[in-house]
Scaffold this active site. Structure first.
Site, PDB file in Angstrom:
ATOM      1  N   SER A  60      10.211 -30.095  15.940  1.00  0.00           N
ATOM      2  CA  SER A  60       9.954 -28.554  16.549  1.00  0.00           C
ATOM      3  C   SER A  60       9.805 -28.850  18.185  1.00  0.00           C
ATOM      4  O   SER A  60       9.188 -29.680  18.408  1.00  0.00           O
ATOM      5  CB  SER A  60       8.985 -27.708  15.913  1.00  0.00           C
ATOM      6  OG  SER A  60       9.068 -27.771  14.484  1.00  0.00           O
TER       7      SER A  60
HETATM    8  N1  SAH Z   1       7.333 -31.217  10.895  1.00  0.00           N
HETATM    9  C1  SAH Z   1       8.406 -31.914  11.453  1.00  0.00           C
HETATM   10  C2  SAH Z   1       9.495 -31.009  11.724  1.00  0.00           C
HETATM   11  C3  SAH Z   1      10.310 -31.026  10.475  1.00  0.00           C
HETATM   12  S1  SAH Z   1      12.009 -30.318  10.424  1.00  0.00           S
HETATM   13  C4  SAH Z   1       7.986 -32.677  12.769  1.00  0.00           C
HETATM   14  O1  SAH Z   1       6.904 -32.502  13.135  1.00  0.00           O
HETATM   15  O2  SAH Z   1       8.758 -33.630  13.232  1.00  0.00           O
HETATM   16  C5  SAH Z   1      11.758 -29.853   8.825  1.00  0.00           C
HETATM   17  C6  SAH Z   1      11.776 -31.099   7.811  1.00  0.00           C
HETATM   18  O3  SAH Z   1      11.894 -30.339   6.366  1.00  0.00           O
HETATM   19  C7  SAH Z   1      12.872 -31.920   7.792  1.00  0.00           C
HETATM   20  O4  SAH Z   1      12.557 -33.222   7.825  1.00  0.00           O
HETATM   21  C8  SAH Z   1      13.647 -31.562   6.234  1.00  0.00           C
HETATM   22  O5  SAH Z   1      14.072 -32.813   5.682  1.00  0.00           O
HETATM   23  C9  SAH Z   1      12.454 -31.042   5.454  1.00  0.00           C
HETATM   24  N2  SAH Z   1      12.823 -30.439   4.335  1.00  0.00           N
HETATM   25  C10 SAH Z   1      13.515 -29.460   4.266  1.00  0.00           C
HETATM   26  N3  SAH Z   1      13.531 -29.187   2.853  1.00  0.00           N
HETATM   27  C11 SAH Z   1      12.356 -29.489   2.191  1.00  0.00           C
HETATM   28  C12 SAH Z   1      11.750 -29.440   1.119  1.00  0.00           C
HETATM   29  N4  SAH Z   1      12.207 -28.582   0.303  1.00  0.00           N
HETATM   30  N5  SAH Z   1      10.741 -30.223   0.938  1.00  0.00           N
HETATM   31  C13 SAH Z   1      10.110 -30.905   1.637  1.00  0.00           C
HETATM   32  N6  SAH Z   1      10.865 -31.055   3.046  1.00  0.00           N
HETATM   33  C14 SAH Z   1      11.948 -30.407   3.287  1.00  0.00           C
END
Ligand code: SAH
Length: 252
Positions: A105
Site C-alpha cells: 500500500s
Molecule cells: N499489507 C500488505 C499489503 C497487502 S496487499 C503489505 O504491507 O505489503 C493484499 C494482500 O492480501 C495480498 O498479498 C493478497 O494476496 C492478500 N489476500 C487476498 N485475499 C486474501 C485472503 N482471503 N486472505 C488472506 N490474504 C489475502
C-alpha cells in the site's frame, strides 16, 4: 672494494623493493576497502534520507500525528519490502507491485490505517493480507504481538524471511483465507484488513474483543475504508475514505 659494495647494494635493493611493494599493496587493500565501505554505506544513507522526507511530506503534512506511528515509519526500511528493481521508488507516494499480482500500500494509507486503530503496546493485532510484510513490521514496532494471514504461500514465505532478517520476533504467520480470521488466536484488540471484501466478514467481527477496533476497505471497484468499533451494545461503523485495494480472494 667496488665489486663488494656493488654486491651489497644489489642485495639491499631487492629487499627494499620488496618491502615497498608490500607497503603499497597493503595501502592499496586498505584504501580499496575504504572505497567498498563507502559504496555500501552511501545507498543506505540515501534511503534513510528518502524515508525521513517521505514521513515529513507525505505523512505528517497530511495530518498524521501519532508519534509512535511516525517513529515506526521513520524506522522500518520500506525499500527492503519491494522487489530489488523498485527500491528507488519505495519512498514514493504510491502503492507498488510486490509480485503475484499484489501490491504494497501507499505509505500514507499504511500510516492512516495504523493511526486510526489507536494501538496500545499490550494489544494483540490481526492483519489480513501479509503481502510484503511491511504493514506487519509497522504494527510489530507498536504492539506486543501481530498475527498475519496471507492466502498466497509464496508471499507469506518471502515476508517471513525478510521480517526474520530484520529481527522481528513478535510476528506470527499463517497461510490461509483471512476471511475466516484466526480463531485459535482470537480475540484480538485490533484487526487491519489490507485487501477489500465486498462485505464485512462476520468471522472477523466475531473475533474482535469488546473495545476492539477494525479498519477495513469494503467494495468492489469503488471501495470505502471503514473503521468499526465493537462495544457492549454492538458494532459501530464509520465510513472514512474512498480507497483502492486488491480484492480479498476466496470470499464464500
Ligand atoms: N499489507 C500488505 C499489503 C497487502 S496487499 C503489505 O504491507 O505489503 C493484499 C494482500 O492480501 C495480498 O498479498 C493478497 O494476496 C492478500 N489476500 C487476498 N485475499 C486474501 C485472503 N482471503 N486472505 C488472506 N490474504 C489475502
Amino acid at each position: 672494494m667496488m665489486t663488494k659494495s656493488k654486491i651489497k647494494l644489489s642485495m639491499i635493493f631487492p629487499l627494499h623493493f620488496f618491502m615497498t611493494l608490500c607497503l603499497v599493496s597493503i595501502l592499496g587493500v586498505v584504501s580499496c576497502n575504504k572505497v567498498n565501505e563507502k559504496k555500501q554505506i552511501k545507498p543506505i544513507n540515501r534511503f534513510n534520507e528518502m524515508r525521513l522526507k517521505m514521513v515529513e511530506y507525505q505523512i505528517e503534512a497530511r495530518g498524521i500525528k501519532d508519534s509512535g506511528v511516525l517513529e515506526a515509519i521513520r524506522k522500518v526500511p520500506r525499500h527492503l519490502f519491494v522487489p530489488d528493481n523498485l527500491q528507488d521508488l519505495a519512498y514514493n507516494d504510491e502503492p507498488l507491485p510486490i509480485g503475484s499480482g499484489q501490491t504494497i500500500s501507499q505509505p500514507y494509507i499504511v500510516a492512516y490505517m495504523t493511526e486510526i486503530l489507536q494501538l496500545q503496546k499490550s494489544d494483540r493485532v490481526l492483519e489480513i493480507g501479509t503481502g510484503s510484510g511491511y504493514q506487519a513490521a509497522i504494527l510489530a514496532e507498536l504492539v506486543d504481538s501481530v498475527f498475519t494471514i496471507e492466502i498466497l504461500p509464496e508471499l507469506s514465505k518471502k515476508a517471513a524471511e525478510i521480517l526474520k532478517k530484520l529481527n522481528y520476533e513478535n510476528i506470527y504467520f499463517k497461510v490461509g483465507n483471512g476471511f475466516y480470521g484466526w480463531s485459535e488466536k482470537a480475540p484480538f484488540d485490533a484487526i487491519i484488513v489490507t485487501a477489500a471484501p465486498e462485505k464485512i466478514p462476520q468471522p472477523l467481527v466475531d473475533q474482535l474483543n469488546v473495545g476492539g477496533r477494525m479498519i477495513i476497505p469494503v467494495g468492489d471497484f469503488f471501495q470505502e475504508l471503514y473503521i468499526m468499533r465493537k462495544t457492549e451494545a454492538g458494532v459501530e461503523k464509520e465510513k472514512k475514505l474512498p480507497v483502492r485495494f486488491v480484492p480479498l480472494q476466496g470470499e464464500p
